[in-house]
Design a protein around this motif. Sequence first.
Motif, PDB file in Angstrom:
ATOM      1  N   SER A 134      28.166  30.572  45.832  1.00 11.49           N
ATOM      2  CA  SER A 134      28.991  31.094  44.733  1.00 11.49           C
ATOM      3  C   SER A 134      29.802  29.969  44.139  1.00 11.49           C
ATOM      4  CB  SER A 134      29.950  32.156  45.267  1.00 11.49           C
ATOM      5  OG  SER A 134      30.987  32.399  44.330  1.00 11.49           O
ATOM      6  N   MET A 142      41.537  32.354  44.025  1.00 18.35           N
ATOM      7  CA  MET A 142      42.655  33.178  44.525  1.00 18.35           C
ATOM      8  C   MET A 142      42.122  34.478  45.077  1.00 18.35           C
ATOM      9  SD  MET A 142      45.579  32.884  41.624  1.00 18.35           S
ATOM     10  CE  MET A 142      46.726  33.818  42.607  1.00 18.35           C
ATOM     11  N   GLN A 144      40.392  34.909  47.768  1.00 18.04           N
ATOM     12  CA  GLN A 144      39.092  34.814  48.436  1.00 18.04           C
ATOM     13  C   GLN A 144      39.045  33.706  49.482  1.00 18.04           C
ATOM     14  OE1 GLN A 144      36.010  34.718  45.244  1.00 18.04           O
ATOM     15  NE2 GLN A 144      35.545  36.763  46.040  1.00 18.04           N
TER      16      GLN A 144
HETATM   17  N1  CAA Z   1      43.539  33.308  38.415  1.00 21.44           N
HETATM   18  C1  CAA Z   1      44.879  33.156  38.249  1.00 21.44           C
HETATM   19  N2  CAA Z   1      45.802  34.043  38.664  1.00 21.44           N
HETATM   20  C2  CAA Z   1      45.343  35.150  39.249  1.00 21.44           C
HETATM   21  C3  CAA Z   1      43.978  35.396  39.462  1.00 21.44           C
HETATM   22  C4  CAA Z   1      43.064  34.409  39.000  1.00 21.44           C
HETATM   23  N3  CAA Z   1      41.764  34.534  39.127  1.00 21.44           N
HETATM   24  N4  CAA Z   1      43.847  36.568  40.102  1.00 21.44           N
HETATM   25  C5  CAA Z   1      45.078  37.064  40.262  1.00 21.44           C
HETATM   26  N5  CAA Z   1      45.992  36.209  39.741  1.00 21.44           N
HETATM   27  C6  CAA Z   1      47.444  36.348  39.722  1.00 21.44           C
HETATM   28  C7  CAA Z   1      47.909  37.684  39.152  1.00 21.44           C
HETATM   29  O1  CAA Z   1      47.941  37.655  37.743  1.00 21.44           O
HETATM   30  C8  CAA Z   1      49.299  37.806  39.758  1.00 21.44           C
HETATM   31  O2  CAA Z   1      50.182  36.967  39.060  1.00 21.44           O
HETATM   32  P1  CAA Z   1      51.644  37.478  38.708  1.00 21.44           P
HETATM   33  O3  CAA Z   1      52.281  37.773  40.038  1.00 21.44           O
HETATM   34  O4  CAA Z   1      52.237  36.320  37.956  1.00 21.44           O
HETATM   35  O5  CAA Z   1      51.433  38.699  37.880  1.00 21.44           O
HETATM   36  C9  CAA Z   1      49.114  37.201  41.156  1.00 21.44           C
HETATM   37  O6  CAA Z   1      47.937  36.365  41.064  1.00 21.44           O
HETATM   38  C10 CAA Z   1      48.940  38.233  42.224  1.00 21.44           C
HETATM   39  O7  CAA Z   1      47.915  39.120  41.770  1.00 21.44           O
HETATM   40  P2  CAA Z   1      47.972  40.668  42.028  1.00 21.44           P
HETATM   41  O8  CAA Z   1      49.279  41.261  41.637  1.00 21.44           O
HETATM   42  O9  CAA Z   1      46.726  41.249  41.423  1.00 21.44           O
HETATM   43  O10 CAA Z   1      47.964  40.695  43.614  1.00 21.44           O
HETATM   44  P3  CAA Z   1      47.075  41.528  44.553  1.00 21.44           P
HETATM   45  O11 CAA Z   1      47.483  41.127  45.919  1.00 21.44           O
HETATM   46  O12 CAA Z   1      47.126  42.974  44.190  1.00 21.44           O
HETATM   47  O13 CAA Z   1      45.566  41.051  44.261  1.00 21.44           O
HETATM   48  C11 CAA Z   1      43.765  39.523  44.075  1.00 21.44           C
HETATM   49  C12 CAA Z   1      45.273  39.679  44.260  1.00 21.44           C
HETATM   50  C13 CAA Z   1      43.054  40.029  45.293  1.00 21.44           C
HETATM   51  C14 CAA Z   1      43.538  37.995  43.937  1.00 21.44           C
HETATM   52  C15 CAA Z   1      43.278  40.312  42.845  1.00 21.44           C
HETATM   53  O14 CAA Z   1      43.998  39.888  41.728  1.00 21.44           O
HETATM   54  C16 CAA Z   1      41.819  40.077  42.595  1.00 21.44           C
HETATM   55  O15 CAA Z   1      40.983  40.817  43.085  1.00 21.44           O
HETATM   56  N6  CAA Z   1      41.464  39.038  41.790  1.00 21.44           N
HETATM   57  C17 CAA Z   1      40.105  38.703  41.518  1.00 21.44           C
HETATM   58  C18 CAA Z   1      39.550  37.791  42.603  1.00 21.44           C
HETATM   59  C19 CAA Z   1      38.156  37.384  42.216  1.00 21.44           C
HETATM   60  O16 CAA Z   1      37.934  36.723  41.221  1.00 21.44           O
HETATM   61  N7  CAA Z   1      37.176  37.769  43.033  1.00 21.44           N
HETATM   62  C20 CAA Z   1      35.825  37.493  42.711  1.00 21.44           C
HETATM   63  C21 CAA Z   1      34.992  38.688  43.062  1.00 21.44           C
HETATM   64  S1  CAA Z   1      33.328  38.546  42.416  1.00 21.44           S
HETATM   65  C22 CAA Z   1      32.605  37.468  43.434  1.00 21.44           C
HETATM   66  O17 CAA Z   1      33.114  37.031  44.406  1.00 21.44           O
HETATM   67  C23 CAA Z   1      31.216  37.054  43.055  1.00 21.44           C
HETATM   68  C24 CAA Z   1      31.131  35.601  42.897  1.00 21.44           C
HETATM   69  O18 CAA Z   1      30.551  34.951  43.745  1.00 21.44           O
HETATM   70  C25 CAA Z   1      31.692  34.967  41.690  1.00 21.44           C
END
Ligand code: CAA
Length: 242
Positions: A134, A142, A144
């Motif tokens: 990936s 973030m 992960q």
């Molecule tokens: N880049 C920058 N900032 C991010 C971010 C990112 N990708 N993801 C979350 N943030 C920030 C949020 O905006 C938030 O900032 P503020 O406090 O300033 O508002 C802070 O990080 C905390 O985020 P949450 O309030 O959403 O906190 P949470 O604990 O509820 O969740 C999280 C955190 C788990 C990271 C959630 O935001 C999330 O699921 N993000 C997506 C993660 C991601 O991209 N996963 C990929 C899945 S697909 C995959 O894995 C396939 C592949 O191979 C590509």
Amino acid sequence: MTRVAVVTGGTRGIGHAISTALKNKGYRVAANYAGNDAAAQQFQVETGIPVYKWNVGDYDACAKGVAEITKALGPIDVLVNNAGITRDAMLHKMTPQQWREVISVDLDSVFNMSRLVIDSMRSRNFGRIINISSINGRKGQMGQTNYSAAKAGMHGFTKALAFETAAKGITVNTIAPGYINTEMVAAVPKEVMESKILPQIPVGRVGEADEIARAVTFVAADEAGFITGACFDINGGHYIAL
Ligand code: CAA
């Protein structure tokens, strides 16, 4: 010669596209899956590709699955380690279970399956092991630490095994997809996807599973014997690492 290919997590998402692309190229394909029986049955009916259910994080279950496929289709020439799960959480909220589940399915599986096909590949002086990593194992992400660690681990595994097997006609490569139009990516919170991820993809869209599958058929080919220990980043320019 009809080559035999096994795709783990091969009935849904990127795995679905890989299984069908290999079949369309003339391979005898077996698709492994772990949980979603309905999706697997539908896949089998639609594609005519046999499905085999087991948990790739479990070595003994892998041994049974590999033995069953070998008996039904013949020795495995191409192994695509595609099965993967996410359990996203910031580290300060991550449970030991979320850590272990991801390491087991996404990384232990690569050892399990590769270990179980390697003797046969060595004895036949041919093999293709293709690890679906990936972008987030390349650049980090973030939420992960578990997934990024497992996917980064695949790259080390690939490079080490590529050295071990090069003289035996076995190539080992990694494909690192970016964000692809699958259920896994659909589970990313919409707000995060739109504000944090899509703006970072220069091509301006997520990828399609077929765009990964065509790279798999490219490295799986008999003619690709000089490609080993390589990583193909397919991510729309989201992470450019040369
Ligand atoms: N880049 C920058 N900032 C991010 C971010 C990112 N990708 N993801 C979350 N943030 C920030 C949020 O905006 C938030 O900032 P503020 O406090 O300033 O508002 C802070 O990080 C905390 O985020 P949450 O309030 O959403 O906190 P949470 O604990 O509820 O969740 C999280 C955190 C788990 C990271 C959630 O935001 C999330 O699921 N993000 C997506 C993660 C991601 O991209 N996963 C990929 C899945 S697909 C995959 O894995 C396939 C592949 O191979 C590509």
